[in-house]
Design a protein around this motif. Structure first.
Motif: not given
Ligand code: LRH
Ligand code: MN
Length: 408
Positions: A156, A200, A235
Motif C-alpha cells: 500500500s 495499491l 486506494l
C-alpha cells in the motif's frame, strides 16, 4: 448503545422482511465483511502540536498485534493488520507471522514509508537525484520482500512527493521518474511463486507538499495504475480530497474500471484529520457503502486513523462497528424500487429510498451477526466493561515505568 435484545432483532428482521429485504443474504454479506486495522492506530499518534501517550501503550509490533486481536475478538470482523515499515520493522519476520497466527490474525497490506527519511526532502521516487530515487526504490523493494515473508499480498503505497513553490521542478519530469521507479517495483511484485501481489496507489490532495502533489487525485493515481498493469489499483483515503468532492462517485468510477483497490477509512471536518470513520459524516460513509454493496466482491477495507486523545482500542472498535452499520444500511436499500423510480425520473422518490435505509436502526441486526460470529453484541460496551487493562495495559505500563526508571 441501547441493549439490542433478540426481540429488537426479530422485530427488525420482520419489518425488513415485510419490505422485501432478503435478511438472510444481508446477514451472510455482513458476516463476510472484513476490516483491516492499522498497526499505527494502536501506537502513539499526535499532531505537530503534540501527542498524549496513554498508559498501556503498545511499544512493539508484537504488542500492537495483541491490541488488534482484541478488536477482532470484540467485533469478529477485523482479522488482518496493516503494517508500516520501518515503524513495524522486526529482526524476525517469521516470529512476527507466527505471533499473528497465534492471535488469529493475518498480516495485511505493507506500507512503505517515503515521508520520514531526511534524504527525501525533495522527493523520494520522483526525486531529481537518481541516487535518492534508488534509495527510495530499494526501500519499497525491501517492503516487497517483507510482505513475502509475512504472507501479505499487497503493498500500500502513499507517495508524499510534491513541490512547495512554482518552478521548483517540472510536473512531467517528475511523473516520468515516478513511472520509471514504479515499473521496477511492480515487476518485482509479480509472478514469483504464483502470488500476485497488488500495488495499491494512494493519492492525496496536499501535505506535506503545499504547491503540487505528484499523486494528488484519483485521476493521476488511476493513470499511473493503468500504465503499470492489472495488479496496480487505486486506494481511496477518505481524508485526501478537497472539501466538497463526491467520494462515492469516485468509488463508483474506480470500481467500474476494476481499479478500486481499497480504502483508508477515517473521517474529517477540515483536512486530513484522521478521525474515527463515520464520526463526522455518516451519510457519506453510507453512500460509499451503497456503491460497494452492488459490487461482486468488496475491495480491501482498511482503517487509517490517528487516535490522539481517545482510547485507541475503543476508537478502533467503534470504527469497525460504524463500518458494519454503514454496510448493513447499504444492504437494505430497496434496489428494485430504486431502479424503478430512477427510470421514472422520480427524483425525490429515489432519494427517499436511500433515506429509508440510512434512517433504519440496523444495530440489532449487526449485534445478531456479531453474536453468530462469536463476537460481542455490543463491542464498545464489552471493551469498556472488559479486562484489557488487567490483561495487557497494566502490564505494559508497569514495564514502561521500570524502564523509565520510575520504579513501581
Ligand atoms: C498519509 C496517510 C498514509 C499513511 C499515513 C499514516 O496521510 O494517509 O496512508 O502512510 O497516512
Ligand atoms: Mn492513508
Amino acid at each position: 448503545m441501547a441493549d439490542t435484545s433478540s426481540t429488537d432483532y426479530e422485530r427488525l428482521a420482520d419489518r425488513l422482511g415485510a419490505r422485501g429485504v432478503d435478511v438472510a443474504s444481508v446477514e451472510r454479506r455482513l458476516a463476510e465483511h472484513r476490516v483491516e486495522t492499522p498497526s499505527w492506530g494502536y501506537a502513539n499518534a499526535g499532531t505537530r502540536f503534540g501527542s498524549f501517550p496513554p498508559e498501556g501503550l503498545p511499544t512493539t509490533t508484537f504488542e500492537k498485534l495483541e491490541d488488534a486481536a482484541e478488536v477482532h475478538r470484540l467485533t469478529g470482523a477485523a482479522p488482518s493488520v496493516a503494517l508500516h515499515i520501518p515503524w513495524d520493522a522486526v529482526d524476525d519476520y517469521a516470529a512476527l507471522r507466527e505471533h499473528a497466527t497465534s492471535l488469529g490474525l493475518t498480516i495485511g497490506a505493507i506500507n512503505p514509508n517515503l515521508f520520514q527519511d531526511q534524504r527525501f526532502r525533495l522527493g523520494s521516487l520522483t526525486n531529481p537525484d537518481v541516487t535518492v530515487r534508488r534509495l527510495a526504490t530499494d526501500h519499497v523493494l525491501e517492503c516487497v520482500e517483507i510482505a513475502r515473508e509475512l504472507g501479505s499480498d499487497a503493498i500500500s503505497l502513499w507517495l508524499p512527493d510534491g513541490t512547495n513553490y512554482a518552478g521548483q521542478d517540472t510536473f512531467v519530469a517528475r511523473r516520468r521518474r515516478l513511472h520509471e521507479t514504479l515499473t521496477e517495483v511492480y515487476a518485482a511484485m509479480g509472478g514469483r511463486d504464483g502470488n500476485n501481489m497488488e500495488l495499491l496507489v494512494e493519492y492525496k490532495l496536499f501535505e506535506p507538499a503545499f504547491y503540487a502533489t505528484d499523486l494528488a487525485d484519483w485521476g493521476s493515481a488511476l493513470l499511473t495504475a493503468q500504465r503499470l498493469g492489472p495488479r496496480a489499483k487505486v486506494l481511496v483515503d477518505l481524508g485526501h480530497h478537497a472539501q466538497g468532492v463526491n467520494i462515492e462517485q469516485i468509488v463508483a468510477f474506480l470500481a467500474d474500471e476494476d481499479r478500486l483497490g481499497g480504502f483508508h477509512f477515517n473521517n474529517r471536518k477540515y483536512a486530513d484529520d484522521d478521525l474515527i470513520v463515520g464520526s463526522v459524516n455518516p451519510f457519506e460513509l453510507f453512500l460509499i457503502y451503497a456503491e460497494l454493496a452492488v459490487l461482486p466482491s468488496l475491495p480491501r477495507l482498511t482503517i487509517d486513523q490517528a487516535h490522539v486523545i481517545e482510547q485507541k482500542i475503543e476508537a478502533m472498535t467503534l470504527s469497525v462497528v460504524n463500518l458494519q452499520e454503514a454496510f448493513a444500511k447499504a444492504l437494505i436499500v430497496d434496489r428494485v424500487a430504486l431502479a424503478e423510480r430512477q427510470a421514472a425520473g422520480d427524483v425525490l422518490g429515489a432519494h427517499e429510498l436511500m433515506l429509508d435505509a440510512f434512517r433504519t436502526d440496523v444495530r440489532p441486526l449487526c449485534a445478531h451477526v456479531r453474536e453468530q460470529l462469536g463476537a460481542a453484541a455490543d463491542p464498545v460496551a464489552a471493551f469498556r466493561a472488559g479486562d484489557w487493562w488487567e490483561r495487557l495495559g497494566s502490564r505494559r505500563s508497569a514495564v514502561a515505568a521500570t524502564t523509565r526508571g520510575l520504579g513501581a
